[in-house]
Design an enzyme around this catalytic site. Sequence first.
Site, PDB file in Angstrom:
ATOM      1  N   GLU A 294       0.716  -1.305   0.002  1.00 31.51           N
ATOM      2  CA  GLU A 294      -0.213  -0.056   0.012  1.00 31.51           C
ATOM      3  C   GLU A 294       0.971   1.216   0.076  1.00 31.51           C
ATOM      4  OE1 GLU A 294      -0.150  -2.710   1.923  1.00 31.51           O
ATOM      5  OE2 GLU A 294      -2.038  -2.894   2.743  1.00 31.51           O
TER       6      GLU A 294
ATOM      7  N   ALA B 251      11.870 -36.710  -6.695  1.00 30.28           N
ATOM      8  CA  ALA B 251      11.968 -37.242  -8.079  1.00 30.28           C
ATOM      9  C   ALA B 251      12.065 -38.596  -8.278  1.00 30.28           C
ATOM     10  CB  ALA B 251      13.368 -36.783  -8.478  1.00 30.28           C
TER      11      ALA B 251
ATOM     12  N   THR C 106      20.040 -39.132   3.619  1.00 33.05           N
ATOM     13  CA  THR C 106      19.986 -38.612   2.403  1.00 33.05           C
ATOM     14  C   THR C 106      21.369 -37.607   2.487  1.00 33.05           C
ATOM     15  OG1 THR C 106      17.552 -38.392   1.898  1.00 33.05           O
ATOM     16  CG2 THR C 106      19.290 -36.589   0.831  1.00 33.05           C
TER      17      THR C 106
ATOM     18  N   CYS D  45      -2.291  -3.687   7.084  1.00 31.45           N
ATOM     19  CA  CYS D  45      -1.907  -4.065   8.629  1.00 31.45           C
ATOM     20  C   CYS D  45      -2.523  -2.660   9.354  1.00 31.45           C
ATOM     21  CB  CYS D  45      -0.440  -4.258   8.557  1.00 31.45           C
ATOM     22  SG  CYS D  45       0.287  -2.650   8.418  1.00 31.45           S
TER      23      CYS D  45
ATOM     24  N   ALA E 117      19.139 -49.890  -7.343  1.00 33.85           N
ATOM     25  CA  ALA E 117      19.759 -50.999  -6.597  1.00 33.85           C
ATOM     26  C   ALA E 117      20.947 -50.763  -5.788  1.00 33.85           C
ATOM     27  CB  ALA E 117      19.490 -52.251  -7.293  1.00 33.85           C
TER      28      ALA E 117
ATOM     29  N   GLY F 121      14.682 -38.084   2.503  1.00 31.44           N
ATOM     30  CA  GLY F 121      14.537 -39.236   1.405  1.00 31.44           C
ATOM     31  C   GLY F 121      12.836 -39.777   1.643  1.00 31.44           C
TER      32      GLY F 121
ATOM     33  N   CYS G   4      -0.670   0.438   7.499  1.00 26.50           N
ATOM     34  CA  CYS G   4      -1.029   0.918   6.418  1.00 26.50           C
ATOM     35  C   CYS G   4      -2.490   1.406   6.444  1.00 26.50           C
ATOM     36  CB  CYS G   4      -1.222  -0.267   5.548  1.00 26.50           C
ATOM     37  SG  CYS G   4       0.463  -0.939   5.218  1.00 26.50           S
TER      38      CYS G   4
ATOM     39  N   ALA H  92      10.057 -38.777   4.192  1.00 26.48           N
ATOM     40  CA  ALA H  92       8.736 -38.309   3.636  1.00 26.48           C
ATOM     41  C   ALA H  92       7.494 -38.975   4.032  1.00 26.48           C
ATOM     42  CB  ALA H  92       8.986 -38.166   2.087  1.00 26.48           C
TER      43      ALA H  92
END
Length: 353
Positions: free
Chosen positions: A56, A157, A199, A79, A167, A284, A88, A288
């Site tokens: 703003e 991925a 990881t 705000c 493997a 990893g 603001c 997850a």
Amino acid sequence: MASVSVDEAMRRAIELAARGLGATSPNPVVGCVLLDADGEVVGEGFHAYAGGPHAEIVALAQAGTRARGGTAVVTLEPCDHTGRTGPCSHALIAAGVSRVVIAVPDPNPVASGGAATLRAAGVQVALGVRTQEAEAGNVAWLTSMRRGWPYVIWKYAATLDGRSAAADGTSMWITSEAARIDVHALRGTVDAVLAGVSTVLTDDPRLTARNLRDGTLAIRQPLRVVVDSSGRTPADARVRDGAARTWIATAAEVGAGPDGRVDLAALLAELHHRGVRAALLEGGPTLAGAFLAAGLVDRIVGYVAPKLLGAGPAALLGAGVSTIADAIDLEITDVTRIGPDLRITALPRKREG
Ligand SMILES: NC(=O)c1ccc[n+]([C@@H]2O[C@H](COP(=O)([O-])OP(=O)(O)OC[C@H]3O[C@@H](n4cnc5c(N)ncnc54)[C@H](OP(=O)(O)O)[C@@H]3O)[C@@H](O)[C@H]2O)c1
């Protein structure tokens, strides 16, 4: 210049807000368009970085006296408090704006109240223009403010047969350079990047946001977080290279769950406390799985490569699913081709009970 509708101005304000993504935390992204009394655009602004002027204020500075009698179109309730910058609501009143149109009310109890202050000063306030779109643009911040822990995006991925590594444990690089560039852009929009200690031990990733071609670091780096119950991260791990802030989150510091590992809910609460609003979980598969089993993932971004491995760890392990009825249902919200790969974005559907 031709006059524009309030709806069109809000569309533009949402577009402007998005320019601040990744740079405003712990603040939200906000855009503002100021229309004069004839509906002409006389100022535009967005919140570019935490501690910098609010949207703003930028728009008001552009508009100058032309703001008087005009309409401020803002993506988030202005705000009402003095933080690193002044309220603001007061700036809009002082500039003589006669109407303020807001897409989303501010859920932050510290900053909210702007609409009431404006009304009390005789400024017309309208709420609810393009609310859904504005909510979507600020989803991480709004979600984290409403519930007190960061918005978590799980990124992975995998090959077309769902493998995250071969493997023999090798996993660099499953996806194309184009997909990896996209991941670095994603890192640039979050406040923290999380990885499990395995990881770090296996791949020794840097977890920085950088230009993949020349290695230049992005100006703003997410906090690197290694979820490491007993502090096994080696002293010479790349995440400790000083290129960005790093937190080795141990069970001793964060608290332990029933399995003795880092308590993930406590970890997220601590990250919120440290100003993290959006976090990217980069694996990893074990970490997850634990996040998904605990219902702590808000969005999934999967990069799927046109490769088959036939063996090797799955992209996800131990998500608490043993029978098909317990499968975590997803809603796919986007599928984009990135070079030879697919980027699939999905949202977990809320589970009953
Ligand atoms: N394709 C991809 O997208 C991708 C991404 C990342 C990694 N990877 C591959 O994934 C492999 C490593 O994955 P990983 O599944 O073995 O391990 P991981 O998920 O990276 O790390 C798991 C470790 O995190 C620690 N941890 C701390 N708190 C935890 C909690 N509450 N729940 C679960 N774990 C917690 C545990 O070790 P402590 O008990 O010692 O704390 C656990 O063994 C590597 O081969 C890597 O290349 C692939």
